[in-house]
Design a protein around this motif. Structure first.
Motif, PDB file in Angstrom:
ATOM      1  N   GLU A 192     -33.184   8.422  -7.939  1.00 31.14           N
ATOM      2  CA  GLU A 192     -32.222   9.471  -8.261  1.00 31.14           C
ATOM      3  C   GLU A 192     -30.805   8.895  -8.254  1.00 31.14           C
ATOM      4  OE1 GLU A 192     -30.564  12.837  -5.456  1.00 31.14           O
ATOM      5  OE2 GLU A 192     -32.491  13.491  -6.295  1.00 31.14           O
ATOM      6  N   TYR A 193     -29.940   9.454  -9.092  1.00 35.13           N
ATOM      7  CA  TYR A 193     -28.551   9.014  -9.155  1.00 35.13           C
ATOM      8  C   TYR A 193     -27.637  10.208  -8.904  1.00 35.13           C
ATOM      9  CZ  TYR A 193     -24.036   7.604 -11.007  1.00 35.13           C
ATOM     10  OH  TYR A 193     -22.695   7.355 -11.159  1.00 35.13           O
ATOM     11  N   THR A 194     -26.677  10.043  -8.006  1.00 36.15           N
ATOM     12  CA  THR A 194     -25.676  11.075  -7.745  1.00 36.15           C
ATOM     13  C   THR A 194     -24.289  10.487  -7.953  1.00 36.15           C
ATOM     14  OG1 THR A 194     -27.092  12.197  -6.126  1.00 36.15           O
ATOM     15  CG2 THR A 194     -24.746  12.710  -6.072  1.00 36.15           C
ATOM     16  N   ASP A 195     -23.482  11.147  -8.768  1.00 35.67           N
ATOM     17  CA  ASP A 195     -22.102  10.733  -9.022  1.00 35.67           C
ATOM     18  C   ASP A 195     -21.177  11.683  -8.277  1.00 35.67           C
ATOM     19  OD1 ASP A 195     -19.811   9.577 -10.132  1.00 35.67           O
ATOM     20  OD2 ASP A 195     -19.832  10.979 -11.826  1.00 35.67           O
ATOM     21  N   GLU A 219     -34.503  12.488 -17.223  1.00 38.25           N
ATOM     22  CA  GLU A 219     -34.468  13.784 -16.553  1.00 38.25           C
ATOM     23  C   GLU A 219     -35.728  14.568 -16.909  1.00 38.25           C
ATOM     24  OE1 GLU A 219     -32.299  16.061 -13.935  1.00 38.25           O
ATOM     25  OE2 GLU A 219     -31.135  14.626 -15.096  1.00 38.25           O
ATOM     26  N   MET A 220     -36.491  14.983 -15.884  1.00 40.40           N
ATOM     27  CA  MET A 220     -37.550  15.958 -16.124  1.00 40.40           C
ATOM     28  C   MET A 220     -36.923  17.316 -15.848  1.00 40.40           C
ATOM     29  SD  MET A 220     -41.362  16.584 -14.541  1.00 40.40           S
ATOM     30  CE  MET A 220     -42.266  15.598 -15.738  1.00 40.40           C
ATOM     31  N   GLN A 221     -36.777  18.116 -16.895  1.00 43.86           N
ATOM     32  CA  GLN A 221     -36.047  19.366 -16.766  1.00 43.86           C
ATOM     33  C   GLN A 221     -37.015  20.546 -16.811  1.00 43.86           C
ATOM     34  OE1 GLN A 221     -33.907  21.424 -15.446  1.00 43.86           O
ATOM     35  NE2 GLN A 221     -32.364  19.937 -16.121  1.00 43.86           N
ATOM     36  N   LEU A 222     -37.282  21.100 -15.630  1.00 46.99           N
ATOM     37  CA  LEU A 222     -38.165  22.251 -15.521  1.00 46.99           C
ATOM     38  C   LEU A 222     -37.406  23.462 -15.000  1.00 46.99           C
ATOM     39  CD1 LEU A 222     -41.309  20.477 -13.988  1.00 46.99           C
ATOM     40  CD2 LEU A 222     -40.744  20.854 -16.393  1.00 46.99           C
ATOM     41  N   GLY A 223     -36.081  23.439 -15.210  1.00 52.13           N
ATOM     42  CA  GLY A 223     -35.246  24.552 -14.789  1.00 52.13           C
ATOM     43  C   GLY A 223     -35.064  25.554 -15.916  1.00 52.13           C
ATOM     44  N   LYS A 224     -34.054  26.377 -15.802  1.00 56.11           N
ATOM     45  CA  LYS A 224     -33.813  27.440 -16.775  1.00 56.11           C
ATOM     46  C   LYS A 224     -33.511  26.875 -18.169  1.00 56.11           C
ATOM     47  CE  LYS A 224     -34.397  30.811 -13.895  1.00 56.11           C
ATOM     48  NZ  LYS A 224     -35.555  31.714 -14.014  1.00 56.11           N
ATOM     49  N   TYR A 225     -33.615  27.736 -19.173  1.00 56.60           N
ATOM     50  CA  TYR A 225     -33.593  27.294 -20.573  1.00 56.60           C
ATOM     51  C   TYR A 225     -32.304  26.604 -20.993  1.00 56.60           C
ATOM     52  CZ  TYR A 225     -30.724  31.347 -21.854  1.00 56.60           C
ATOM     53  OH  TYR A 225     -29.708  32.257 -21.971  1.00 56.60           O
ATOM     54  N   THR A 226     -31.196  26.858 -20.287  1.00 60.00           N
ATOM     55  CA  THR A 226     -29.926  26.238 -20.676  1.00 60.00           C
ATOM     56  C   THR A 226     -29.787  24.802 -20.159  1.00 60.00           C
ATOM     57  OG1 THR A 226     -28.872  27.195 -18.718  1.00 60.00           O
ATOM     58  CG2 THR A 226     -28.703  28.434 -20.772  1.00 60.00           C
ATOM     59  N   PHE A 227     -30.561  24.426 -19.154  1.00 57.29           N
ATOM     60  CA  PHE A 227     -30.332  23.149 -18.478  1.00 57.29           C
ATOM     61  C   PHE A 227     -30.516  21.915 -19.360  1.00 57.29           C
ATOM     62  CE2 PHE A 227     -31.179  24.937 -13.932  1.00 57.29           C
ATOM     63  CZ  PHE A 227     -30.056  25.721 -14.047  1.00 57.29           C
ATOM     64  N   THR A 245     -22.474  15.261  -9.572  1.00 55.56           N
ATOM     65  CA  THR A 245     -23.470  15.491 -10.612  1.00 55.56           C
ATOM     66  C   THR A 245     -24.694  14.641 -10.275  1.00 55.56           C
ATOM     67  OG1 THR A 245     -21.753  15.858 -12.271  1.00 55.56           O
ATOM     68  CG2 THR A 245     -23.952  15.357 -13.082  1.00 55.56           C
ATOM     69  N   GLN A 246     -25.868  15.234 -10.414  1.00 57.38           N
ATOM     70  CA  GLN A 246     -27.112  14.529 -10.065  1.00 57.38           C
ATOM     71  C   GLN A 246     -27.982  14.351 -11.294  1.00 57.38           C
ATOM     72  OE1 GLN A 246     -30.360  16.226  -9.933  1.00 57.38           O
ATOM     73  NE2 GLN A 246     -31.416  14.370  -9.299  1.00 57.38           N
ATOM     74  N   SER A 247     -28.589  13.180 -11.414  1.00 52.68           N
ATOM     75  CA  SER A 247     -29.585  12.904 -12.456  1.00 52.68           C
ATOM     76  C   SER A 247     -30.866  12.446 -11.776  1.00 52.68           C
ATOM     77  CB  SER A 247     -29.088  11.814 -13.412  1.00 52.68           C
ATOM     78  OG  SER A 247     -27.919  12.227 -14.086  1.00 52.68           O
ATOM     79  N   ASP A 248     -31.996  12.820 -12.338  1.00 52.14           N
ATOM     80  CA  ASP A 248     -33.277  12.472 -11.711  1.00 52.14           C
ATOM     81  C   ASP A 248     -33.431  10.967 -11.524  1.00 52.14           C
ATOM     82  OD1 ASP A 248     -33.972  15.108 -11.516  1.00 52.14           O
ATOM     83  OD2 ASP A 248     -35.393  15.097 -13.174  1.00 52.14           O
ATOM     84  N   PHE A 249     -33.200  10.210 -12.607  1.00 51.01           N
ATOM     85  CA  PHE A 249     -33.379   8.757 -12.546  1.00 51.01           C
ATOM     86  C   PHE A 249     -32.347   8.069 -13.428  1.00 51.01           C
ATOM     87  CE2 PHE A 249     -37.464  10.978 -12.414  1.00 51.01           C
ATOM     88  CZ  PHE A 249     -37.897  10.642 -11.140  1.00 51.01           C
ATOM     89  N   LEU A 250     -31.766   6.996 -12.903  1.00 50.41           N
ATOM     90  CA  LEU A 250     -30.831   6.202 -13.687  1.00 50.41           C
ATOM     91  C   LEU A 250     -31.000   4.744 -13.288  1.00 50.41           C
ATOM     92  CD1 LEU A 250     -27.207   7.104 -14.621  1.00 50.41           C
ATOM     93  CD2 LEU A 250     -27.797   4.771 -13.966  1.00 50.41           C
ATOM     94  N   ARG A 251     -31.200   3.907 -14.317  1.00 52.16           N
ATOM     95  CA  ARG A 251     -31.405   2.476 -14.064  1.00 52.16           C
ATOM     96  C   ARG A 251     -31.216   1.700 -15.364  1.00 52.16           C
ATOM     97  NH1 ARG A 251     -37.222  -0.089 -12.060  1.00 52.16           N
ATOM     98  NH2 ARG A 251     -36.930  -2.094 -13.087  1.00 52.16           N
ATOM     99  N   ILE A 297     -33.601  10.023 -21.814  1.00 49.58           N
ATOM    100  CA  ILE A 297     -34.870  10.708 -22.071  1.00 49.58           C
ATOM    101  C   ILE A 297     -34.836  12.039 -21.327  1.00 49.58           C
ATOM    102  CG2 ILE A 297     -37.360  10.730 -21.660  1.00 49.58           C
ATOM    103  CD1 ILE A 297     -37.420   7.743 -22.025  1.00 49.58           C
ATOM    104  N   GLU A 298     -35.100  13.110 -22.045  1.00 50.57           N
ATOM    105  CA  GLU A 298     -35.169  14.453 -21.467  1.00 50.57           C
ATOM    106  C   GLU A 298     -36.608  14.952 -21.625  1.00 50.57           C
ATOM    107  OE1 GLU A 298     -32.867  17.797 -19.763  1.00 50.57           O
ATOM    108  OE2 GLU A 298     -32.394  15.691 -20.151  1.00 50.57           O
ATOM    109  N   ILE A 299     -37.230  15.361 -20.520  1.00 48.35           N
ATOM    110  CA  ILE A 299     -38.631  15.771 -20.528  1.00 48.35           C
ATOM    111  C   ILE A 299     -38.723  17.267 -20.264  1.00 48.35           C
ATOM    112  CG2 ILE A 299     -40.901  15.393 -19.499  1.00 48.35           C
ATOM    113  CD1 ILE A 299     -39.769  12.679 -18.462  1.00 48.35           C
ATOM    114  N   VAL A 300     -39.368  17.992 -21.171  1.00 44.02           N
ATOM    115  CA  VAL A 300     -39.560  19.437 -21.020  1.00 44.02           C
ATOM    116  C   VAL A 300     -41.016  19.775 -21.353  1.00 44.02           C
ATOM    117  CG1 VAL A 300     -37.164  20.063 -21.524  1.00 44.02           C
ATOM    118  CG2 VAL A 300     -38.788  19.848 -23.397  1.00 44.02           C
TER     119      VAL A 300
END
Length: 201
Positions: free
Chosen positions: A73-76, A126-134, A114-120, A156-159
């Motif tokens: 995970e990456y947090t800025d 990002e695996m995005q399983l949140g609300k439709y706007t995310f 700001t947080q991202s699932d994975f950064l390298r 890469i955005e995963i939905v």
């Protein structure tokens, strides 16, 4: 789990394939067995009593596989204020200098992150399983900021596909909806960062 459909923006598929990140995602998804994940009894209106997959459980299972592959995970962390130009300049400074910079402009700094699932290696996933706007926030705003900071060259955005989304609680975004919205955008407004959107099932 597996990838059923994809949408490539600004050569996202080619870039993610070349740098090897797509292969890592495929391997991690393959190891997530939905049938082994715990379901929960829905209390949502109109779906009471149904057994549904939890987005949190799916995300956790994927995260464990990605962690095992060396992705974290990456947090800025950063400071913000009310002024556009000061924010723009402060964003390019080291974190420990931003607060003083904003105060020097006679403005009040506020800590944010700001947080991202994975950064390298220049790749954000990002695996995005949140609300439709995310997903749109990730792709159009958050990833653009990471690009300006020189941290990423591809995303890469995963939905979930609609069939999977319909069996999940909390109503996350789904691939068909995300693809439709980008198809209707003016070409000049599409992300310049190579972006690959994956629909999973």
């Amino acid at each position: 789990m597996r990838i059923k459909k994809h949408l490539s923006l600004s050569s996202g598929l080619e870039t993610a394939t070349e740098n090897g990140s797509l292969s890592v995602v495929k391997d991690a998804l393959r190891l997530v067995d939905l049938d082994r994940l715990e379901k929960k009894v829905s209390r949502e209106k109109g779906r009471e009593g149904r057994l549904l997959w939890s987005p949190i459980q799916i995300n956790k299972a994927f995260e464990e596989r990605m962690d095992a592959a060396g992705w974290q995970e990456y947090t800025d962390n950063y400071f913000v204020c009310e002024d556009f130009d000061v924010n723009r300049a402060a964003a390019l400074l080291p974190y420990h200098e931003q607060k003083a910079f904003i105060r020097a402009a006679r403005l009040k700094p506020y800590r944010s992150n700001t947080q991202s699932d994975f950064l390298r290696d220049g790749m954000v996933i990002e695996m995005q399983l949140g609300k439709y706007t995310f997903p749109f926030y990730d792709i159009m705003i958050k990833n653009s900021i990471l690009r300006r900071m020189g941290l990423v060259q591809c995303a890469i955005e995963i939905v979930p596909m609609k069939d999977l989304q319909a069996q999940m609680s909390s109503g996350p975004a789904y691939f068909e909806h995300v693809s439709d919205k980008f198809s209707k955008m003016h070409p000049d407004d599409l992300p310049r960062l190579p972006t690959l959107i994956l629909g999973i099932c």
